[in-house]
Scaffold this motif. Sequence first.
Motif, PDB file in Angstrom:
ATOM      1  N   LEU A 162      61.536  36.204  38.801  1.00 20.78           N
ATOM      2  CA  LEU A 162      60.139  36.026  39.187  1.00 20.78           C
ATOM      3  C   LEU A 162      59.212  36.464  38.060  1.00 20.78           C
ATOM      4  O   LEU A 162      58.273  35.763  37.701  1.00 20.78           O
ATOM      5  N   PHE A 163      59.506  37.618  37.494  1.00 25.25           N
ATOM      6  CA  PHE A 163      58.577  38.116  36.488  1.00 25.25           C
ATOM      7  C   PHE A 163      58.744  37.427  35.144  1.00 25.25           C
ATOM      8  O   PHE A 163      57.977  37.660  34.222  1.00 25.25           O
ATOM      9  N   SER A 164      59.747  36.564  35.059  1.00 28.39           N
ATOM     10  CA  SER A 164      59.794  35.772  33.838  1.00 28.39           C
ATOM     11  C   SER A 164      59.049  34.450  34.020  1.00 28.39           C
ATOM     12  O   SER A 164      58.943  33.656  33.101  1.00 28.39           O
ATOM     13  N   CYS A 165      58.524  34.224  35.214  1.00 26.42           N
ATOM     14  CA  CYS A 165      57.689  33.040  35.430  1.00 26.42           C
ATOM     15  C   CYS A 165      56.309  33.297  34.837  1.00 26.42           C
ATOM     16  O   CYS A 165      55.864  34.437  34.726  1.00 26.42           O
ATOM     17  N   LYS A 166      55.639  32.197  34.505  1.00 27.49           N
ATOM     18  CA  LYS A 166      54.317  32.386  33.917  1.00 27.49           C
ATOM     19  C   LYS A 166      53.304  32.877  34.931  1.00 27.49           C
ATOM     20  O   LYS A 166      52.382  33.599  34.605  1.00 27.49           O
ATOM     21  N   MET A 167      53.439  32.416  36.147  1.00 23.76           N
ATOM     22  CA  MET A 167      52.485  32.854  37.161  1.00 23.76           C
ATOM     23  C   MET A 167      53.210  33.392  38.383  1.00 23.76           C
ATOM     24  O   MET A 167      53.223  32.758  39.432  1.00 23.76           O
ATOM     25  N   PRO A 168      53.806  34.555  38.246  1.00 25.66           N
ATOM     26  CA  PRO A 168      54.630  35.071  39.340  1.00 25.66           C
ATOM     27  C   PRO A 168      53.827  35.389  40.586  1.00 25.66           C
ATOM     28  O   PRO A 168      54.395  35.508  41.672  1.00 25.66           O
ATOM     29  N   GLU A 169      52.523  35.489  40.453  1.00 21.77           N
ATOM     30  CA  GLU A 169      51.750  36.021  41.574  1.00 21.77           C
ATOM     31  C   GLU A 169      51.457  34.996  42.661  1.00 21.77           C
ATOM     32  O   GLU A 169      51.122  35.360  43.771  1.00 21.77           O
ATOM     33  N   VAL A 170      51.573  33.721  42.354  1.00 18.20           N
ATOM     34  CA  VAL A 170      51.307  32.712  43.384  1.00 18.20           C
ATOM     35  C   VAL A 170      52.387  31.644  43.406  1.00 18.20           C
ATOM     36  O   VAL A 170      53.023  31.368  42.389  1.00 18.20           O
ATOM     37  N   THR A 171      52.577  31.034  44.552  1.00 19.54           N
ATOM     38  CA  THR A 171      53.485  29.897  44.640  1.00 19.54           C
ATOM     39  C   THR A 171      52.791  28.692  44.010  1.00 19.54           C
ATOM     40  O   THR A 171      51.570  28.710  43.819  1.00 19.54           O
ATOM     41  N   PRO A 172      53.545  27.647  43.709  1.00 19.97           N
ATOM     42  CA  PRO A 172      52.905  26.445  43.149  1.00 19.97           C
ATOM     43  C   PRO A 172      51.824  25.897  44.076  1.00 19.97           C
ATOM     44  O   PRO A 172      50.899  25.220  43.636  1.00 19.97           O
ATOM     45  N   ASP A 173      51.934  26.176  45.366  1.00 20.40           N
ATOM     46  CA  ASP A 173      50.902  25.721  46.301  1.00 20.40           C
ATOM     47  C   ASP A 173      49.723  26.677  46.371  1.00 20.40           C
ATOM     48  O   ASP A 173      48.777  26.450  47.112  1.00 20.40           O
ATOM     49  N   GLY A 174      49.815  27.779  45.660  1.00 14.40           N
ATOM     50  CA  GLY A 174      48.705  28.716  45.645  1.00 14.40           C
ATOM     51  C   GLY A 174      48.777  29.820  46.683  1.00 14.40           C
ATOM     52  O   GLY A 174      47.799  30.522  46.918  1.00 14.40           O
ATOM     53  N   ASN A 175      49.931  29.964  47.333  1.00 11.02           N
ATOM     54  CA  ASN A 175      50.059  31.081  48.272  1.00 11.02           C
ATOM     55  C   ASN A 175      50.484  32.336  47.524  1.00 11.02           C
ATOM     56  O   ASN A 175      51.231  32.247  46.558  1.00 11.02           O
ATOM     57  N   PRO A 176      50.017  33.486  48.004  1.00 13.21           N
ATOM     58  CA  PRO A 176      50.409  34.711  47.308  1.00 13.21           C
ATOM     59  C   PRO A 176      51.910  34.955  47.389  1.00 13.21           C
ATOM     60  O   PRO A 176      52.541  34.652  48.402  1.00 13.21           O
ATOM     61  N   VAL A 177      52.465  35.473  46.333  1.00 14.26           N
ATOM     62  CA  VAL A 177      53.889  35.803  46.314  1.00 14.26           C
ATOM     63  C   VAL A 177      54.081  37.289  46.621  1.00 14.26           C
ATOM     64  O   VAL A 177      55.066  37.685  47.210  1.00 14.26           O
ATOM     65  N   MET A 178      53.084  38.084  46.212  1.00 17.17           N
ATOM     66  CA  MET A 178      53.266  39.537  46.386  1.00 17.17           C
ATOM     67  C   MET A 178      51.935  40.222  46.614  1.00 17.17           C
ATOM     68  O   MET A 178      50.875  39.661  46.335  1.00 17.17           O
ATOM     69  N   ILE A 179      52.032  41.442  47.128  1.00 15.84           N
ATOM     70  CA  ILE A 179      50.844  42.285  47.148  1.00 15.84           C
ATOM     71  C   ILE A 179      51.209  43.637  46.538  1.00 15.84           C
ATOM     72  O   ILE A 179      52.364  44.049  46.559  1.00 15.84           O
ATOM     73  N   ILE A 180      50.176  44.272  46.000  1.00 18.52           N
ATOM     74  CA  ILE A 180      50.394  45.614  45.454  1.00 18.52           C
ATOM     75  C   ILE A 180      49.484  46.575  46.203  1.00 18.52           C
ATOM     76  O   ILE A 180      48.290  46.309  46.376  1.00 18.52           O
ATOM     77  N   ILE A 181      50.061  47.632  46.692  1.00 16.42           N
ATOM     78  CA  ILE A 181      49.248  48.680  47.304  1.00 16.42           C
ATOM     79  C   ILE A 181      49.202  49.827  46.299  1.00 16.42           C
ATOM     80  O   ILE A 181      50.234  50.430  45.998  1.00 16.42           O
ATOM     81  N   THR A 182      48.033  50.061  45.765  1.00 19.68           N
ATOM     82  CA  THR A 182      47.964  51.074  44.709  1.00 19.68           C
ATOM     83  C   THR A 182      48.062  52.472  45.320  1.00 19.68           C
ATOM     84  O   THR A 182      47.642  52.706  46.457  1.00 19.68           O
ATOM     85  N   TYR A 183      48.593  53.369  44.496  1.00 24.29           N
ATOM     86  CA  TYR A 183      48.678  54.757  44.972  1.00 24.29           C
ATOM     87  C   TYR A 183      47.271  55.297  45.226  1.00 24.29           C
ATOM     88  O   TYR A 183      47.059  56.133  46.098  1.00 24.29           O
ATOM     89  N   GLU A 184      46.351  54.776  44.460  1.00 20.60           N
ATOM     90  CA  GLU A 184      44.972  55.203  44.648  1.00 20.60           C
ATOM     91  C   GLU A 184      44.518  54.890  46.081  1.00 20.60           C
ATOM     92  O   GLU A 184      43.964  55.728  46.780  1.00 20.60           O
ATOM     93  N   ASP A 185      44.788  53.642  46.492  1.00 26.53           N
ATOM     94  CA  ASP A 185      44.421  53.251  47.858  1.00 26.53           C
ATOM     95  C   ASP A 185      45.159  54.089  48.889  1.00 26.53           C
ATOM     96  O   ASP A 185      44.582  54.490  49.904  1.00 26.53           O
ATOM     97  N   ILE A 186      46.421  54.318  48.609  1.00 23.57           N
ATOM     98  CA  ILE A 186      47.207  55.107  49.554  1.00 23.57           C
ATOM     99  C   ILE A 186      46.604  56.512  49.655  1.00 23.57           C
ATOM    100  O   ILE A 186      46.417  57.040  50.750  1.00 23.57           O
ATOM    101  N   GLY A 187      46.231  57.035  48.490  1.00 23.68           N
ATOM    102  CA  GLY A 187      45.650  58.376  48.453  1.00 23.68           C
ATOM    103  C   GLY A 187      44.362  58.476  49.249  1.00 23.68           C
ATOM    104  O   GLY A 187      44.043  59.506  49.834  1.00 23.68           O
ATOM    105  N   LYS A 188      43.632  57.363  49.245  1.00 22.82           N
ATOM    106  CA  LYS A 188      42.380  57.386  50.002  1.00 22.82           C
ATOM    107  C   LYS A 188      42.651  57.442  51.496  1.00 22.82           C
ATOM    108  O   LYS A 188      41.864  57.962  52.279  1.00 22.82           O
ATOM    109  N   LYS A 189      43.760  56.847  51.885  1.00 20.39           N
ATOM    110  CA  LYS A 189      44.038  56.758  53.315  1.00 20.39           C
ATOM    111  C   LYS A 189      44.835  57.959  53.804  1.00 20.39           C
ATOM    112  O   LYS A 189      44.702  58.364  54.950  1.00 20.39           O
ATOM    113  N   ILE A 190      45.714  58.455  52.990  1.00 19.23           N
ATOM    114  CA  ILE A 190      46.520  59.606  53.405  1.00 19.23           C
ATOM    115  C   ILE A 190      46.041  60.822  52.625  1.00 19.23           C
ATOM    116  O   ILE A 190      46.299  60.935  51.432  1.00 19.23           O
ATOM    117  N   LYS A 191      45.359  61.668  53.306  1.00 22.03           N
ATOM    118  CA  LYS A 191      44.792  62.828  52.590  1.00 22.03           C
ATOM    119  C   LYS A 191      45.614  64.067  52.895  1.00 22.03           C
ATOM    120  O   LYS A 191      46.252  64.170  53.918  1.00 22.03           O
TER     121      LYS A 191
END
Length: 616
Positions: free
Chosen positions: A587-616
């Motif tokens: 996947l990561f050797s693809c040029k655009m790993p983040e979306v399918t050819p149809d434009g659907n998302p392939v992945m999401i990233i939850i940043t630790y920053e966001d997690i930190g905001k929610k879990i105190k």
Amino acid sequence: MSDLIRLLPDSVANQIAAGEVVQRPGSAVKELMENAIDAGSTNIRLIIKDAGKSLIQVIDNGCGMSERDARMSCERHATSKILTANDLLSIRTLGFRGEALASVASVAQVEIRTKRTEDEIGTCLQLEGSEVKTQFPTTTQDGTTISVKNLFFNVPARRNFLKSNQVELRYIIDEFFRIAIANPSISLTFYNNDKLMYQLHPSNLKQRLIALYGTSYNERLVPVVQESNLVVISGFIGKPEFSRKTRGEQYFFTNGRYIRNPYLHHAIENAFHELIPKDAFATYFIFLTVDPGTIDVNIHPSKTEINFQEIKTIYAILHSSIRQAIGKFSISPTLDFETEKSFNIPSLPVNQQVVQPTLKVDPEFNPFEKKVQTQYEMPLSSGESRHNDAWQKLYDPLKNISFKPSDASTSGTLTREVMAELDRAIEDQSSRKMFQVRNRYIVTHIRSGIVIIDQQNAHERIRYDYLMEVLENKSSASQRQLLPQAVTIHPGDAELLKEHYRDLEEFGFEISEFGKDTFLVESIPAGLPSSDIPGLFEKIFEALKLHPDEVKRNRKSLLARSLAKNSSVQRGKMLQPEEISSLVEQLFSCKMPEVTPDGNPVMIIITYEDIGKKIK
Ligand code: ADP
Ligand code: MG
């Protein structure tokens, strides 16, 4: 000032009516063939040229018409089928409005040759745009031959509005199928541009379906039988595992008439609920026989929509009879079931609440349970990866990664920064933790957060890039079939395949024509499932039909997308650890790993920053 309101001349009134009855060659075919059936024919021949645009001819051996009846038949509201308003309550013929011939005759050049058995000599009548040109006695066989030439010759707007021959032919084939299925005992022949499309002998329903769809239907069909005093239900459903990818084979008939009824359709769909995949459609050929007095067929000129008085009860009976058929089929491998005892219900007053009859069906039964893995095995192990050095490449700056904002228009798209982050963070593949959850998501982590990858979308992207590379390098990798597989295709789709099979060959297919509407598939692209080639073709046809614009602009990418979808690892498949890491690597050797050819998302990233905001 003089009065303004005038009565329209008949020819104009007919043309207006024709707008409703005859929208396209297919509707004229329907009307002419229905008339032949109403005339008691046992043998009907349909001959068309240029998808019916230049000729539609229906030859029957029915009751024929007298000289005067032939003339009358093209008058508006001229029918032999009803006499009084009361007759509307007991219609047993397909026609009764007396509009069809008048409508057709107002927008075409029509010739009627007809003879009754009891007459010595027949008659020939020629009309053009509602006007009788000539009528003369002629020798002709018993029955009626109606030829409709140059449909819409006098209504250029309508003629120009007609679709391509391929599309119009499809409509005609659809009508022909409806009539053929509803009337298995009638011998039917269909010629298109002098080519024999169908030759159907008198038979029972099952044989007729097999003649239309091929012998593979022999094992696909399950009978449905249910008798009650309100409705008699008969016909066949397709076994759930043979559900189709396109909504083609769904036929409802009421008293021999093809109808559409979303409510009753729902009764069937609901009975199949959970048994067929979400993107598939149940196959059914269901006949309802009801007292003509309890339906109203008069609500639409083409008579494909009808009103039922007791629709709720019919819904319940239909639903249960389908469940019953499915249930029986799950226990018994043979198709020759004895029918259940019929359940008669006392006639209910309209609007009374109906309790669904209980049934001897195993509610737990689910044919999909045994084989959740509906598709096929995909080689995902790193040994087969083309990109063994892919992780390594990720160390390089992002020179390979191009972002096209137009392609990456989804919300799940990664930013350049996050990609760079991904890149930097992946330091050592072996120590990277990744695992699969719910047989669907691959969870891993990068320095800034947690990544959740959808395995199917990811693999779709990988397959697409691979297929496009195949095209670019002209280096198709084929898998040869052990035995060439003969695939018979619906005639309309066969035209489509003929148009595109050269393109498909570039991806690694080897296809040759093999008789009428049958193709021999000798090879398919590497990595594609070989177990269900007809199903694969169906998906390709579906893509071609759904995206006509793209067929013009970007045909090969469209095909690659469709093939990628069909060869990607499915959700619900458990992956081995090495398959997981290989998938992520590719996947990561693809040029655009983040979306399918149809434009659907392939992945999401939850940043630790966001997690930190929610879990105190
Ligand atoms: P409808 O079918 O509603 O009666 P049509 O306009 O389709 O109206 O046909 C008008 C009449 O012409 C029919 O009622 C029938 O009597 C006669 N007719 C049409 N086609 C045929 C045929 N193929 N054989 C015998 N009679 C026919
Ligand atoms: Mg008619």
